[in-house]
Scaffold this motif. Structure first.
Motif, PDB file in Angstrom:
ATOM      1  N   PHE A 276       0.794  -1.223   0.000  1.00 31.34           N
ATOM      2  CA  PHE A 276       0.000   0.000   0.000  1.00 31.34           C
ATOM      3  C   PHE A 276       0.831   1.280   0.000  1.00 31.34           C
ATOM      4  CE2 PHE A 276      -3.026  -2.845   2.567  1.00 31.34           C
ATOM      5  CZ  PHE A 276      -3.516  -3.415   1.412  1.00 31.34           C
ATOM      6  N   LEU A 280      -0.018   4.457  -2.308  1.00 34.86           N
ATOM      7  CA  LEU A 280      -0.549   5.651  -1.655  1.00 34.86           C
ATOM      8  C   LEU A 280       0.270   6.886  -2.001  1.00 34.86           C
ATOM      9  CD1 LEU A 280      -2.584   6.893   0.242  1.00 34.86           C
ATOM     10  CD2 LEU A 280      -1.189   6.152   2.178  1.00 34.86           C
ATOM     11  N   LEU A 287      -5.510   3.482  -5.544  1.00 28.90           N
ATOM     12  CA  LEU A 287      -5.529   2.693  -4.313  1.00 28.90           C
ATOM     13  C   LEU A 287      -6.889   2.804  -3.639  1.00 28.90           C
ATOM     14  CD1 LEU A 287      -3.965   0.964  -2.260  1.00 28.90           C
ATOM     15  CD2 LEU A 287      -3.263   3.094  -1.152  1.00 28.90           C
ATOM     16  N   ASP A 288      -7.492   3.968  -3.703  1.00 26.89           N
ATOM     17  CA  ASP A 288      -8.827   4.172  -3.140  1.00 26.89           C
ATOM     18  C   ASP A 288      -9.819   3.170  -3.727  1.00 26.89           C
ATOM     19  OD1 ASP A 288     -10.941   5.252  -1.812  1.00 26.89           O
ATOM     20  OD2 ASP A 288     -11.238   6.909  -3.208  1.00 26.89           O
ATOM     21  N   PHE A 291      -8.899  -0.595  -2.763  1.00 25.23           N
ATOM     22  CA  PHE A 291      -9.337  -1.011  -1.432  1.00 25.23           C
ATOM     23  C   PHE A 291     -10.791  -1.477  -1.465  1.00 25.23           C
ATOM     24  CE2 PHE A 291      -5.893   1.403   0.913  1.00 25.23           C
ATOM     25  CZ  PHE A 291      -5.392   0.271   1.522  1.00 25.23           C
ATOM     26  N   LEU A 340      -7.463  -4.985   6.587  1.00 26.45           N
ATOM     27  CA  LEU A 340      -7.737  -4.206   5.377  1.00 26.45           C
ATOM     28  C   LEU A 340      -8.453  -2.899   5.710  1.00 26.45           C
ATOM     29  CD1 LEU A 340      -7.609  -4.188   2.264  1.00 26.45           C
ATOM     30  CD2 LEU A 340      -9.877  -5.212   2.255  1.00 26.45           C
ATOM     31  N   LEU A 341      -9.461  -2.959   6.583  1.00 24.80           N
ATOM     32  CA  LEU A 341     -10.177  -1.741   6.949  1.00 24.80           C
ATOM     33  C   LEU A 341      -9.297  -0.800   7.758  1.00 24.80           C
ATOM     34  CD1 LEU A 341     -13.718  -3.099   7.877  1.00 24.80           C
ATOM     35  CD2 LEU A 341     -13.132  -1.630   5.960  1.00 24.80           C
ATOM     36  N   CYS A 343      -6.196  -0.253   7.336  1.00 21.45           N
ATOM     37  CA  CYS A 343      -5.365   0.495   6.377  1.00 21.45           C
ATOM     38  C   CYS A 343      -6.195   1.393   5.468  1.00 21.45           C
ATOM     39  CB  CYS A 343      -4.549  -0.484   5.522  1.00 21.45           C
ATOM     40  SG  CYS A 343      -3.309  -1.453   6.426  1.00 21.45           S
ATOM     41  N   ALA A 344      -7.430   0.985   5.161  1.00 21.53           N
ATOM     42  CA  ALA A 344      -8.231   1.715   4.176  1.00 21.53           C
ATOM     43  C   ALA A 344      -8.969   2.905   4.771  1.00 21.53           C
ATOM     44  CB  ALA A 344      -9.232   0.763   3.521  1.00 21.53           C
ATOM     45  N   ILE A 347      -7.338   6.335   4.797  1.00 15.76           N
ATOM     46  CA  ILE A 347      -7.194   6.842   3.427  1.00 15.76           C
ATOM     47  C   ILE A 347      -8.520   7.385   2.918  1.00 15.76           C
ATOM     48  CG2 ILE A 347      -6.624   6.172   1.059  1.00 15.76           C
ATOM     49  CD1 ILE A 347      -4.701   4.114   2.216  1.00 15.76           C
ATOM     50  N   TRP A 348      -9.596   6.658   3.144  1.00 10.70           N
ATOM     51  CA  TRP A 348     -10.915   7.123   2.713  1.00 10.70           C
ATOM     52  C   TRP A 348     -11.329   8.392   3.451  1.00 10.70           C
ATOM     53  CZ3 TRP A 348     -13.457   1.608   2.876  1.00 10.70           C
ATOM     54  CH2 TRP A 348     -13.108   0.910   1.725  1.00 10.70           C
TER      55      TRP A 348
END
Length: 461
Positions: A276, A280, A287-288, A291, A340-341, A343-344, A347-348
């Protein structure tokens, strides 16, 4: 509106939990005057909170129908969050604590409510001449966010749809019970057929209604990926090769080695950093979307594993069971979702903001580097424990905090060269890293879910 929806959801769940504790038959002592006074205080707090919510929403909107609709909307969030947390705690008692269930239920309710609000806004614009929806919901959303929301919400609802279809399939008829029961192959065909219908027809139709796409959403994704084919396709090849090599290697180690499972799972945290971080820095928009696609794949595989869909159900279960921990069960495996969440979500949440360049890296830094180094160093060199009953060590916590600070010192010059505005002071950064590191050492909650959000919040200060 989003703030009050989140606030009412959380407050409603807390009121429900307080009421459940008050009426629990397992209480070791009878109601006392202290409990009665606490109940009166709680009821007063509820009344005061409701009055504050009314005043705030009245300021935001006109009195009358607009205010009533806004109040109804946020109260619906509260009731939905209470119903969902009851379902989570009753269905998956070993997979989530109260705090984790609160976070998950509030998140799902807000995520679903936001998409429904966008849909109601479109209905209001097309069929009603006066405004019934808060102007906040008319904010223009990107195509990526609409696609991700529609697909994920469709997959969350899909198990209910599939369960209903199975009941209709197995509806009593003059045939014998053996003849009525669908075979594994027919059950599999029903599953994949209904899944294809949801993902190919229903979800894209919802996307196009909620936002005006110039083309079919899948064609938009295709054109977006090939908008920069060399960078994005090479990144996909890099991900596939890394995932294949790492998964095969770690799976063989888990079967043939005595390496502790907790350490084996931390290697996936390091793999997340390798996957990632480059994306990123150089391709954040791609990447958005990636994910969202990865989370959708995880949801489909988990549904296949839970329902034991032929021919992949048993294989997926055997593979996933090699990396489970005490929070997982045969009914639900949450470890890969939480990573996963974790890390995501930062970003979101930080997408579109340029003055806090480290906030998108909150999950990668706290989980991929801090948590991993704390576990590895603590397991191998840790001597001084934070508590007599716990496993976390002071040496591990110090290693995690130090490693995150070193990673931040390497990231900031690189981000500055990419045009980010650096407004983060080293003192506030040190405070954020230290606080999240200490929380990781003390928390009994699912750290993959909580630590990135806490670290993200501290970085935003």
């Amino acid at each position: 509106m989003l703030y009050w929806a989140a606030s009412v959801s959380s407050f409603g769940v807390l009121v429900f939990l307080y009421s459940a504790l008050q009426h629990s038959p397992d209480m070791a002592y009878p109601p006392s005057s202290n409990i009665q006074s606490n109940s009166k205080l709680m009821s007063r707090c509820i009344g005061l909170y409701f009055a504050l919510c009314c005043v705030s929403l009245a300021i935001m909107s006109n009195f009358g129908l607009q205010l009533a609709l806004n109040l109804f909307w946020v109260v619906c969030h509260g009731f939905a969050a209470v119903e969902l947390i009851q379902h989570l705690l009753n269905t998956f008692p070993s997979c989530a604590s109260v705090g984790e269930a609160l976070l998950l239920s509030a998140g799902i309710v807000l995520y679903s409510g936001d998409m429904l609000a966008c849909t109601f806004t479109k209905v209001n614009d097309r069929s009603v001449s006066f405004n019934l929806v808060s102007p906040w919901h008319s904010t223009n959303r990107s195509e990526r966010s609409i696609i991700i929301q529609s697909v994920l919400l469709a997959l969350l609802v899909f198990p209910l749809v599939f369960k209903l279809l199975l009941r209709l399939w197995e509806h009593p008829s003059p045939m014998t019970s053996d003849a009525r029961a669908p075979s594994e192959v027919r059950r599999s065909l029903l599953f994949f057929g209904s899944l294809a219908c949801v993902l190919i027809i229903i979800a894209p139709s919802w996307m196009q209604f909620a936002r005006d796409f110039e083309s079919h959403p899948f064609l938009w994704v295709f054109s977006f990926v090939f908008g920069e084919p060399v960078k994005r396709l090479s990144l996909c090849v890099y991900w596939v090769c890394l995932i294949y090599a790492s998964v095969i290697r770690f799976y063989n180690i888990s079967k043939n080695s005595k390496v502790e499972r907790i350490l084996l799972r931390k290697y996936y945290h390091l793999m997340a950093v390798s996957m990632f971080s480059p994306a990123l820095i150089f391709q954040p928009e791609f990447l958005d979307l990636a994910f969202g696609a990865a989370l959708a794949v995880f949801l489909v595989l988990e549904i296949i594993r839970v329902w034991r869909i032929w021919p992949l159900g048993k294989l997926v279960h055997q593979f996933m069971n090699a990396f489970t921990d005490h929070r997982d069960s045969d009914l639900l495996i949450v470890s890969h979702f939480s990573l996963l969440l974790g890390c995501a979500l930062p970003i979101w949440l930080s997408f579109g903001y340029n003055d806090r360049p480290l906030t998108p890296f909150a999950g990668i830094l706290s989980l991929g580097i801090g948590d991993t180094m704390a576990s590895l160093v603590g397991h191998k060199y840790g001597v001084l424990r934070w508590s007599k009953t716990g496993k976390k060590t002071i040496e591990g916590t110090a290693a995690g905090i130090t490693s995150v600070l070193v990673a931040c010192s390497a990231l900031l010059p690189l981000l500055a060269s990419k045009g980010y505005v650096l407004t983060q002071h080293w003192f506030s950064l040190l405070l954020a890293v230290t606080a999240s590191g200490l929380l990781e050492a003390y928390t009994a909650q699912l750290d993959n879910a909580f630590i990135p959000l806490v670290f993200y919040s501290l970085l935003c200060l």
